[in-house]
Scaffold this motif. Structure first.
Motif, PDB file in Angstrom:
ATOM      1  N   ALA A 116      22.782   6.123  36.770  1.00 14.72           N
ATOM      2  CA  ALA A 116      22.377   6.179  35.358  1.00 14.72           C
ATOM      3  C   ALA A 116      21.232   7.153  35.120  1.00 14.72           C
ATOM      4  O   ALA A 116      21.089   7.681  34.014  1.00 14.72           O
ATOM      5  CB  ALA A 116      21.993   4.793  34.857  1.00 14.72           C
ATOM      6  N   PRO A 119      22.385  11.239  33.717  1.00 13.20           N
ATOM      7  CA  PRO A 119      22.408  11.753  32.341  1.00 13.20           C
ATOM      8  C   PRO A 119      21.033  11.734  31.668  1.00 13.20           C
ATOM      9  O   PRO A 119      20.726  12.647  30.899  1.00 13.20           O
ATOM     10  CB  PRO A 119      23.364  10.811  31.600  1.00 13.20           C
ATOM     11  N   ILE A 120      20.247  10.718  31.961  1.00  9.53           N
ATOM     12  CA  ILE A 120      18.916  10.637  31.346  1.00  9.53           C
ATOM     13  C   ILE A 120      18.090  11.859  31.754  1.00  9.53           C
ATOM     14  O   ILE A 120      17.448  12.506  30.924  1.00  9.53           O
ATOM     15  CB  ILE A 120      18.226   9.317  31.757  1.00  9.53           C
ATOM     16  N   THR A 122      19.247  14.717  32.916  1.00  6.89           N
ATOM     17  CA  THR A 122      19.875  15.935  32.384  1.00  6.89           C
ATOM     18  C   THR A 122      19.414  16.154  30.943  1.00  6.89           C
ATOM     19  O   THR A 122      19.124  17.285  30.528  1.00  6.89           O
ATOM     20  CB  THR A 122      21.421  15.815  32.468  1.00  6.89           C
ATOM     21  N   GLY A 123      19.316  15.067  30.187  1.00  6.93           N
ATOM     22  CA  GLY A 123      18.820  15.163  28.812  1.00  6.93           C
ATOM     23  C   GLY A 123      17.349  15.528  28.759  1.00  6.93           C
ATOM     24  O   GLY A 123      16.906  16.282  27.892  1.00  6.93           O
ATOM     25  N   SER A 124      16.591  15.001  29.716  1.00  7.66           N
ATOM     26  CA  SER A 124      15.178  15.363  29.789  1.00  7.66           C
ATOM     27  C   SER A 124      15.041  16.858  30.080  1.00  7.66           C
ATOM     28  O   SER A 124      14.208  17.550  29.489  1.00  7.66           O
ATOM     29  CB  SER A 124      14.485  14.516  30.866  1.00  7.66           C
ATOM     30  N   VAL A 150      29.564   9.852  35.960  1.00  4.96           N
ATOM     31  CA  VAL A 150      28.542  10.623  35.235  1.00  4.96           C
ATOM     32  C   VAL A 150      27.953  11.741  36.088  1.00  4.96           C
ATOM     33  O   VAL A 150      27.461  12.725  35.545  1.00  4.96           O
ATOM     34  CB  VAL A 150      27.386   9.742  34.688  1.00  4.96           C
ATOM     35  N   GLU A 153      30.034  14.699  35.238  1.00  4.19           N
ATOM     36  CA  GLU A 153      29.735  15.153  33.876  1.00  4.19           C
ATOM     37  C   GLU A 153      28.414  15.921  33.853  1.00  4.19           C
ATOM     38  O   GLU A 153      28.280  16.950  33.185  1.00  4.19           O
ATOM     39  CB  GLU A 153      29.646  13.956  32.918  1.00  4.19           C
ATOM     40  N   CYS A 154      27.437  15.398  34.584  1.00  6.27           N
ATOM     41  CA  CYS A 154      26.095  16.006  34.538  1.00  6.27           C
ATOM     42  C   CYS A 154      26.019  17.308  35.324  1.00  6.27           C
ATOM     43  O   CYS A 154      25.330  18.241  34.898  1.00  6.27           O
ATOM     44  CB  CYS A 154      25.049  15.013  35.032  1.00  6.27           C
ATOM     45  N   LEU A 157      27.531  19.801  32.952  1.00  7.26           N
ATOM     46  CA  LEU A 157      26.658  20.123  31.813  1.00  7.26           C
ATOM     47  C   LEU A 157      25.440  20.935  32.240  1.00  7.26           C
ATOM     48  O   LEU A 157      25.048  21.893  31.562  1.00  7.26           O
ATOM     49  CB  LEU A 157      26.214  18.829  31.128  1.00  7.26           C
TER      50      LEU A 157
ATOM     51  N   SER B  59      32.344  14.595  27.347  1.00  5.48           N
ATOM     52  CA  SER B  59      31.599  13.810  28.332  1.00  5.48           C
ATOM     53  C   SER B  59      30.733  12.812  27.572  1.00  5.48           C
ATOM     54  O   SER B  59      29.513  12.956  27.495  1.00  5.48           O
ATOM     55  CB  SER B  59      30.700  14.733  29.175  1.00  5.48           C
ATOM     56  N   GLU B  60      31.362  11.789  27.015  1.00  2.98           N
ATOM     57  CA  GLU B  60      30.627  10.882  26.122  1.00  2.98           C
ATOM     58  C   GLU B  60      29.472  10.176  26.828  1.00  2.98           C
ATOM     59  O   GLU B  60      28.390   9.999  26.257  1.00  2.98           O
ATOM     60  CB  GLU B  60      31.576   9.845  25.500  1.00  2.98           C
ATOM     61  N   ALA B  61      29.703   9.752  28.062  1.00  2.00           N
ATOM     62  CA  ALA B  61      28.634   9.040  28.779  1.00  2.00           C
ATOM     63  C   ALA B  61      27.439   9.967  28.976  1.00  2.00           C
ATOM     64  O   ALA B  61      26.293   9.591  28.732  1.00  2.00           O
ATOM     65  CB  ALA B  61      29.144   8.524  30.120  1.00  2.00           C
ATOM     66  N   ALA B  62      27.727  11.184  29.415  1.00  2.00           N
ATOM     67  CA  ALA B  62      26.628  12.110  29.711  1.00  2.00           C
ATOM     68  C   ALA B  62      25.866  12.499  28.455  1.00  2.00           C
ATOM     69  O   ALA B  62      24.629  12.501  28.460  1.00  2.00           O
ATOM     70  CB  ALA B  62      27.152  13.360  30.417  1.00  2.00           C
ATOM     71  N   ILE B  63      26.563  12.808  27.374  1.00  2.00           N
ATOM     72  CA  ILE B  63      25.799  13.258  26.198  1.00  2.00           C
ATOM     73  C   ILE B  63      24.998  12.107  25.590  1.00  2.00           C
ATOM     74  O   ILE B  63      23.903  12.320  25.074  1.00  2.00           O
ATOM     75  CB  ILE B  63      26.675  13.971  25.138  1.00  2.00           C
ATOM     76  N   GLY B  65      23.711   9.611  27.361  1.00  2.00           N
ATOM     77  CA  GLY B  65      22.580   9.476  28.280  1.00  2.00           C
ATOM     78  C   GLY B  65      21.586  10.617  28.133  1.00  2.00           C
ATOM     79  O   GLY B  65      20.373  10.422  28.250  1.00  2.00           O
ATOM     80  N   MET B  66      22.098  11.797  27.858  1.00  2.00           N
ATOM     81  CA  MET B  66      21.191  12.935  27.648  1.00  2.00           C
ATOM     82  C   MET B  66      20.317  12.702  26.420  1.00  2.00           C
ATOM     83  O   MET B  66      19.158  13.102  26.394  1.00  2.00           O
ATOM     84  CB  MET B  66      21.989  14.228  27.500  1.00  2.00           C
TER      85      MET B  66
END
Lengths: 319, 324
Positions: A116, A119-120, A122-124, A150, A153-154, A157, B59-63, B65-66
């Motif tokens: 988990a 993604p957090i 990656t967004g940061s 994920v 996905e990450c 991205l 990528s719904e989970a990733a975006i 979470g981002m």
């Protein structure tokens, strides 16, 4: 690496080791509620990585996150109090071992859900890139997380959007109670290649190696944002959690891990660089005193008040 | 006062919020160059550039979470999930991460993110593109849920959601996207947690939200022809919901029906009924009834979907029963 730098890293690793050994004892004495996942044997990874970071860089972590947290510079007393579920804890006793966070230090939280943090973080990294100050984000995850959706996905991205994120995989060979070789049809270097992400592998128990690679990768991504993967082979000495008897592991294998003990390796590297036994003893004494003070403070700290059960669910009460 | 479509009101709210606050940014699938599957983000890429409007991979989970990570790093992300059905893929990030970060970190920070997503049927979109899942989110401490029923609310609730320091799920309704209505000139946010009396009445109260508000208004007109005055409440906000307003209405009308498009069983209506059966028990002259979809997946074919979706006649039937 200069002796004084080696000594600094050695000291940080020892803080993590002694903290976890103390927690192990506190756990068996019944002072730690819930689960406890120890990272004994993996201390060189966060210490090597964190020396390349500033307070404004962000990290996020997983369930085995004590080392990541302490290496990011969070307060030791607040850390102990949190794990003992005390009101003075970093999270006021609401998070515990699996959710320690210190946002003021860029520590975005340990996590109870495997993968988990990816993604957090990656967004940061996206936020840090938008803010344009050259800060980077680091996510620690284990080899067990390589099978999580994920992750893919990450990686996609981060590569696509050239985000300043360092993916640090602590490969200890175990996905909970199962060897990762029985869990994963590929490997991280192949995934890196597939996504076109720069990949480096180091001996994750040699702190100087982790530090050198981290410094190089972080420096590059500060200048030109882009992701990188650092795979650190390391050793999980204890079970998945405290109380896990590790019946699924070979006793000789566990015994052999002491040869790769990152702290023992660091001590001998210091000796080769001119460090004296007195110097090491001095570090150990100072660390022990610090751990003892944090332990005592946590043991004496008050428990959270049950009146606060609804506090902080929301920032403001609406309606 | 300008007449505007619901979808354009969403677009205007996003544009105004981005104009007002440089930390607001958008992320979602096909929201940039394509302007969104329903065109909620039309022209925003051109206006604000690719560093504020991110066309993401699927990528719904990733975006999602981002958005959590970006929100913890000082930004105010607005995620679009194309259909509410797809939020199933974002669940860990919403339920375990966004909702809990503030509480489990001891109030150190908050997660000022918004997730916009359309629910609802009427487009023959089938079982995986029609669901109303708002009750799931309303059940999770730490999340807020709003559900606008008209263009002005679509604007005001979205502005409030973006301003809110905590994670807000904005449930839009795709059957309402083409609806026209007046947008007030002041374009103010609408307070989350406050409902609105859409039509006053003295004989019974219908509590609704989203597309069910218009159905309730039609039902009220039907009843008015018989001399029965039905009060219609638009909740606007589901978590938290305006308990005071509903109770106050019940103390005047003494009869209550709760109507929503979502499946009736274990839904938002069940919570409202349970609360009113508790704190409003002495006020009740009849059973509190619910109107919602039957306990089946939303079917595709026209006759089936028409039969499946609640409508004014079912609200009328419920009103007659409670008033009987």
């Amino acid at each position: 690496m200069k002796l004084e730098d080696r000594a600094k890293l050695h000291r940080q690793m020892l803080v993590i080791r002694r903290a976890e050994e103390r927690l192990q004892k506190l756990f068996s004495d019944g002072h730690v509620p819930g689960f406890l996942h120890l990272s004994i044997g993996q201390e060189a990874v966060p210490v090597g990585v964190s020396q390349a970071l500033t307070e404004r860089d962000t990290v996020s972590s997983n369930h085995r996150g004590h080392g990541h947290t302490l290496a990011k510079g969070v307060d030791l007393k607040g850390f102990f109090a949190e794990i003992l579920g005390k009101a003075t804890g970093l999270c006021k006793g609401r998070g515990g071992s699996m959710h320690v966070a210190d946002l003021s230090k860029g520590m975005l939280g340990a996590n109870g859900i495997v993968g988990a943090g990816l993604p957090i973080t990656t967004g940061s990294a996206l936020a840090l890139k938008m803010q344009g100050q050259g800060h980077v984000a680091v996510v620690y995850f284990g080899d067990g997380a390589l099978a999580e959706g994920v992750l893919h996905e990450c990686l996609n991205l981060a590569a696509l959007w050239k985000l300043p994120i360092l993916f640090v995989c602590e490969n200890n060979g175990w996905s909970e109670f199962s060897p990762t070789e029985r869990q994963l049809a590929t490997s991280l270097d192949k995934l890196a290649k597939a996504f076109g992400i720069q990949y480096s592998a180091v001996d994750g128990n040699v702190v100087a190696e982790v530090a050198a690679a981290s410094t190089r990768l972080v420096k590059a991504m500060r200048k030109t944002p882009a992701p990188a993967i650092l795979e650190c082979s390391t050793t999980r000495v204890r079970g998945h959690f405290e109380g896990d008897r590790q019946d699924y592991r070979d006793g000789d294998e566990i015994a052999s891990l002491s040869e790769r003990d990152p702290i023992r390796l660091s001590a001998s590297a210091m000796a080769k660089a001119g460090g004296t036994p007195e110097m090491l003893a001095e570090i150990a004494d100072a660390v022990d005193a610090e751990i003892e003070a944090a332990t005592q403070a946590a043991l004496e700290a008050p428990l959270p008040s049950s009146a606060d059960i609804l506090a902080d669910v929301y920032t403001k009460v609406a309606g | 006062m300008a007449e505007i479509r619901y979808i354009k009101a969403v677009n205007q709210a996003l544009a105004d919020a981005m104009e007002a606050d440089p930390t607001v940014f958008l992320i979602g699938e096909d929201i940039g160059a394509a302007g969104g599957s329903f065109k909620a983000t039309r022209d925003l890429l051109e206006k604000f550039g690719p560093e504020r409007v991110y066309d993401s991979p699927i990528s719904e989970a990733a975006i999602t979470g981002m958005a959590v990570g970006a929100a913890l790093t000082g930004m105010r992300p607005v995620v679009e999930i194309m259909f509410m059905d797809f939020t199933t893929l974002s669940m860990d990030m919403l339920v375990n991460q966004a909702a809990k970060a503030r509480s489990m970190f001891g109030g150190q920070g908050s997660v000022p993110m918004v997730l916009r997503t359309p629910h609802g049927g009427g487009l023959n979109a089938g079982p995986q593109h029609s669901q109303c899942l708002e009750a799931w989110f309303a059940h999770v401490p730490g999340l807020r849920v709003v559900c606008p029923s008209n263009p002005a609310d679509a604007y005001g609730l979205l502005r409030a959601a973006i301003d809110d320091p905590d994670p807000v799920i904005v449930v839009e309704n795709k059957a309402l996207y083409a609806m026209k209505g007046d947008l007030p000139d002041d374009r103010e946010p609408i307070e989350i947690g406050k409902g609105r009396i859409v039509r006053p009445g003295r004989d019974a109260t219908v509590v609704s939200y989203g597309a069910a508000v218009a159905m309730a208004e039609t039902a009220a007109e039907t009843m008015a022809e018989e001399g029965i005055e039905v009060e219609v409440i638009d909740l606007r906000s589901i978590q938290p919901w305006d308990e005071d307003l509903v109770l106050e209405s019940l103390t005047r009308t003494h009869n209550l029906v709760v109507a929503h498009e979502a499946v009736e069983a274990f839904g938002v209506g069940a919570e409202i009924v349970a609360r009113m059966a508790d704190i409003g028990f002495d006020q009740l002259d009849g059973p509190i009834l619910r109107v919602g979809a039957p306990f089946a997946p939303s079917p595709f074919g026209k006759t089936l979907e028409d039969a499946y979706r609640p409508d004014a006649s079912r609200i009328v039937a419920a009103l007659r029963r409670t008033l009987a």
